[in-house]
Write a protein that holds these residues in place. Structure first.
Motif, PDB file in Angstrom:
ATOM      1  N   ASP A  47       0.807  -1.217   0.000  1.00 28.26           N
ATOM      2  CA  ASP A  47       0.000   0.000   0.000  1.00 28.26           C
ATOM      3  C   ASP A  47       0.842   1.270   0.000  1.00 28.26           C
ATOM      4  O   ASP A  47       0.304   2.379  -0.054  1.00 28.26           O
ATOM      5  CB  ASP A  47      -0.990   0.005   1.177  1.00 28.26           C
ATOM      6  CG  ASP A  47      -0.302  -0.054   2.532  1.00 28.26           C
ATOM      7  OD1 ASP A  47       0.949  -0.052   2.573  1.00 28.26           O
ATOM      8  OD2 ASP A  47      -1.014  -0.111   3.552  1.00 28.26           O
ATOM      9  N   LYS A  48       2.189   1.108   0.068  1.00 28.95           N
ATOM     10  CA  LYS A  48       3.088   2.269  -0.020  1.00 28.95           C
ATOM     11  C   LYS A  48       3.663   2.444  -1.432  1.00 28.95           C
ATOM     12  O   LYS A  48       4.384   3.403  -1.686  1.00 28.95           O
ATOM     13  CB  LYS A  48       4.230   2.129   0.982  1.00 28.95           C
ATOM     14  CG  LYS A  48       3.781   2.052   2.443  1.00 28.95           C
ATOM     15  CD  LYS A  48       3.016   3.302   2.850  1.00 28.95           C
ATOM     16  CE  LYS A  48       2.618   3.232   4.327  1.00 28.95           C
ATOM     17  NZ  LYS A  48       1.796   4.416   4.728  1.00 28.95           N
ATOM     18  N   ILE A  49       3.356   1.511  -2.322  1.00 28.13           N
ATOM     19  CA  ILE A  49       3.871   1.592  -3.692  1.00 28.13           C
ATOM     20  C   ILE A  49       3.070   2.624  -4.475  1.00 28.13           C
ATOM     21  O   ILE A  49       1.849   2.547  -4.555  1.00 28.13           O
ATOM     22  CB  ILE A  49       3.807   0.214  -4.386  1.00 28.13           C
ATOM     23  CG1 ILE A  49       4.752  -0.762  -3.674  1.00 28.13           C
ATOM     24  CG2 ILE A  49       4.173   0.341  -5.867  1.00 28.13           C
ATOM     25  CD1 ILE A  49       4.703  -2.177  -4.233  1.00 28.13           C
ATOM     26  N   ARG A  50       3.765   3.597  -5.043  1.00 28.49           N
ATOM     27  CA  ARG A  50       3.124   4.663  -5.810  1.00 28.49           C
ATOM     28  C   ARG A  50       3.194   4.410  -7.314  1.00 28.49           C
ATOM     29  O   ARG A  50       2.372   4.919  -8.074  1.00 28.49           O
ATOM     30  CB  ARG A  50       3.769   6.011  -5.474  1.00 28.49           C
ATOM     31  CG  ARG A  50       3.600   6.417  -4.019  1.00 28.49           C
ATOM     32  CD  ARG A  50       2.125   6.661  -3.697  1.00 28.49           C
ATOM     33  NE  ARG A  50       1.907   6.929  -2.273  1.00 28.49           N
ATOM     34  CZ  ARG A  50       1.404   6.058  -1.427  1.00 28.49           C
ATOM     35  NH1 ARG A  50       1.085   4.840  -1.855  1.00 28.49           N
ATOM     36  NH2 ARG A  50       1.212   6.353  -0.162  1.00 28.49           N
ATOM     37  N   ALA A  51       4.199   3.665  -7.757  1.00 30.86           N
ATOM     38  CA  ALA A  51       4.348   3.300  -9.161  1.00 30.86           C
ATOM     39  C   ALA A  51       5.328   2.137  -9.229  1.00 30.86           C
ATOM     40  O   ALA A  51       6.111   1.916  -8.301  1.00 30.86           O
ATOM     41  CB  ALA A  51       4.835   4.476 -10.001  1.00 30.86           C
ATOM     42  N   PHE A  52       5.271   1.392 -10.331  1.00 28.93           N
ATOM     43  CA  PHE A  52       6.226   0.304 -10.502  1.00 28.93           C
ATOM     44  C   PHE A  52       6.406   0.016 -11.985  1.00 28.93           C
ATOM     45  O   PHE A  52       5.547   0.345 -12.816  1.00 28.93           O
ATOM     46  CB  PHE A  52       5.779  -0.959  -9.757  1.00 28.93           C
ATOM     47  CG  PHE A  52       4.555  -1.621 -10.328  1.00 28.93           C
ATOM     48  CD1 PHE A  52       4.659  -2.629 -11.276  1.00 28.93           C
ATOM     49  CD2 PHE A  52       3.282  -1.248  -9.901  1.00 28.93           C
ATOM     50  CE1 PHE A  52       3.530  -3.246 -11.792  1.00 28.93           C
ATOM     51  CE2 PHE A  52       2.150  -1.854 -10.415  1.00 28.93           C
ATOM     52  CZ  PHE A  52       2.272  -2.862 -11.362  1.00 28.93           C
ATOM     53  N   SER A  53       7.551  -0.586 -12.303  1.00 26.64           N
ATOM     54  CA  SER A  53       7.803  -0.959 -13.693  1.00 26.64           C
ATOM     55  C   SER A  53       8.569  -2.265 -13.746  1.00 26.64           C
ATOM     56  O   SER A  53       9.337  -2.593 -12.831  1.00 26.64           O
ATOM     57  CB  SER A  53       8.597   0.132 -14.428  1.00 26.64           C
ATOM     58  OG  SER A  53       9.934   0.193 -13.967  1.00 26.64           O
ATOM     59  N   ILE A  54       8.340  -3.013 -14.811  1.00 28.15           N
ATOM     60  CA  ILE A  54       9.174  -4.169 -15.113  1.00 28.15           C
ATOM     61  C   ILE A  54       9.871  -3.903 -16.436  1.00 28.15           C
ATOM     62  O   ILE A  54       9.350  -3.179 -17.286  1.00 28.15           O
ATOM     63  CB  ILE A  54       8.364  -5.486 -15.190  1.00 28.15           C
ATOM     64  CG1 ILE A  54       7.336  -5.419 -16.333  1.00 28.15           C
ATOM     65  CG2 ILE A  54       7.717  -5.816 -13.864  1.00 28.15           C
ATOM     66  CD1 ILE A  54       6.739  -6.775 -16.678  1.00 28.15           C
ATOM     67  N   GLN A  55      11.057  -4.473 -16.588  1.00 27.17           N
ATOM     68  CA  GLN A  55      11.794  -4.350 -17.837  1.00 27.17           C
ATOM     69  C   GLN A  55      12.237  -5.739 -18.264  1.00 27.17           C
ATOM     70  O   GLN A  55      12.866  -6.459 -17.498  1.00 27.17           O
ATOM     71  CB  GLN A  55      13.005  -3.438 -17.678  1.00 27.17           C
ATOM     72  CG  GLN A  55      13.805  -3.245 -18.961  1.00 27.17           C
ATOM     73  CD  GLN A  55      14.861  -2.172 -18.813  1.00 27.17           C
ATOM     74  OE1 GLN A  55      14.625  -0.993 -19.017  1.00 27.17           O
ATOM     75  NE2 GLN A  55      16.057  -2.589 -18.451  1.00 27.17           N
ATOM     76  N   THR A  56      11.868  -6.126 -19.478  1.00 31.12           N
ATOM     77  CA  THR A  56      12.213  -7.450 -19.971  1.00 31.12           C
ATOM     78  C   THR A  56      13.673  -7.490 -20.416  1.00 31.12           C
ATOM     79  O   THR A  56      14.331  -6.466 -20.532  1.00 31.12           O
ATOM     80  CB  THR A  56      11.308  -7.837 -21.141  1.00 31.12           C
ATOM     81  OG1 THR A  56      11.488  -6.899 -22.212  1.00 31.12           O
ATOM     82  CG2 THR A  56       9.837  -7.812 -20.716  1.00 31.12           C
ATOM     83  N   SER A  57      14.163  -8.683 -20.685  1.00 29.21           N
ATOM     84  CA  SER A  57      15.549  -8.849 -21.121  1.00 29.21           C
ATOM     85  C   SER A  57      15.700  -8.410 -22.573  1.00 29.21           C
ATOM     86  O   SER A  57      14.725  -8.291 -23.321  1.00 29.21           O
ATOM     87  CB  SER A  57      15.972 -10.308 -20.971  1.00 29.21           C
ATOM     88  OG  SER A  57      15.153 -11.142 -21.776  1.00 29.21           O
ATOM     89  N   GLY A  58      16.959  -8.184 -22.958  1.00 30.90           N
ATOM     90  CA  GLY A  58      17.246  -7.776 -24.320  1.00 30.90           C
ATOM     91  C   GLY A  58      17.603  -8.959 -25.197  1.00 30.90           C
ATOM     92  O   GLY A  58      17.150 -10.086 -24.970  1.00 30.90           O
ATOM     93  N   ALA A  59      18.442  -8.716 -26.194  1.00 34.61           N
ATOM     94  CA  ALA A  59      18.802  -9.752 -27.147  1.00 34.61           C
ATOM     95  C   ALA A  59      20.159 -10.364 -26.806  1.00 34.61           C
ATOM     96  O   ALA A  59      20.938  -9.814 -26.028  1.00 34.61           O
ATOM     97  CB  ALA A  59      18.839  -9.160 -28.559  1.00 34.61           C
ATOM     98  N   LEU A  60      20.427 -11.524 -27.389  1.00 33.62           N
ATOM     99  CA  LEU A  60      21.715 -12.211 -27.294  1.00 33.62           C
ATOM    100  C   LEU A  60      22.157 -12.399 -25.843  1.00 33.62           C
ATOM    101  O   LEU A  60      21.512 -13.110 -25.096  1.00 33.62           O
ATOM    102  CB  LEU A  60      22.766 -11.439 -28.103  1.00 33.62           C
ATOM    103  CG  LEU A  60      22.460 -11.300 -29.614  1.00 33.62           C
ATOM    104  CD1 LEU A  60      23.511 -10.447 -30.298  1.00 33.62           C
ATOM    105  CD2 LEU A  60      22.372 -12.670 -30.262  1.00 33.62           C
TER     106      LEU A  60
END
Length: 203
Positions: A47-60
């Motif tokens: 309940d303290k999280i104001r925003a979040f993001s995930i980032q996927t892996s790249g290539a190779l």
């Protein structure tokens, strides 16, 4: 009663740091130097999280993926994972049901989800100019909603995209629960960041 729902260990299970996603919070165990018995624990209630993001892996050889948490007390907490051991969309799905969403969902006013002049195709030159100039163009909200429920499982089942815009390879959409920023990175665009900003965090 608090229970652990997901648990991870850094460096593919060989590291000293651990992350626990419980029924109430994210608990990060930070192992200090080699041979040290000191441990730091960081607790982030959902309940303290104001925003979040995930980032996927790249290539190779780029198999690193990332979770970024923005709270009211910390500017950002970043957790690194290896794509070979972690499903980032599973983590995103967990946060989708844990963070507090605003009860005021969307707008009662009518918003046309279909951009004007949609039947008029953009020329290739126009697309290049838009990409270079970072010009955001409105796109069909229903198509974007389907894309982020099937191709990329980001949105909740009952979530509706009300407005959507595309700028080059990036997408911004306004749903009845959040603003979603999708940032495509790298030459081939395999590394993608999905940033969620709930309306409840906007003051």
């Amino acid at each position: 009663k608090e229970t652990i729902e997901l648990a991870f260990k850094d460096r593919g299970g060989k590291g000293r740091d651990k992350e626990y996603f419980t029924s109430h919070r994210i608990l990060i165990k930070d192992g200090k130097g080699f041979g040290s018995k000191r441990k730091n624990y960081l607790s982030i209630p959902y309940d303290k999280i104001r925003a979040f993001s995930i980032q996927t892996s790249g290539a190779l050889l780029d198999d690193d993926c990332e979770l970024n948490i923005y709270t009211s007390s910390h500017s950002m907490v970043s957790i690194d994972f290896s794509a070979t051991n972690v499903d980032m969309f599973q983590i995103h799905a967990l946060l989708n049901v844990k963070i507090p969403w605003s009860q005021d969902r969307g707008t009662s006013d009518y918003v046309d989800p279909v951009p004007p002049h949609m039947d008029q195709k953009q020329t290739k030159a126009g697309n290049v100019i838009d990409w270079l100039g970072d010009n955001a163009k409105q796109v069909d909200a229903q198509e974007v909603e389907t894309h982020f429920k099937t191709d990329f499982p980001i949105l909740l089942e009952d979530e509706k995209v009300e407005l959507a815009f595309k700028s080059g390879r990036d997408t911004k959409c306004f749903t009845n629960r959040r603003i979603l920023f999708v940032n495509v990175k790298g030459l081939i665009g395999k590394k993608i960041e999905f940033l969620t900003l709930p309306y409840s965090s906007i003051h």
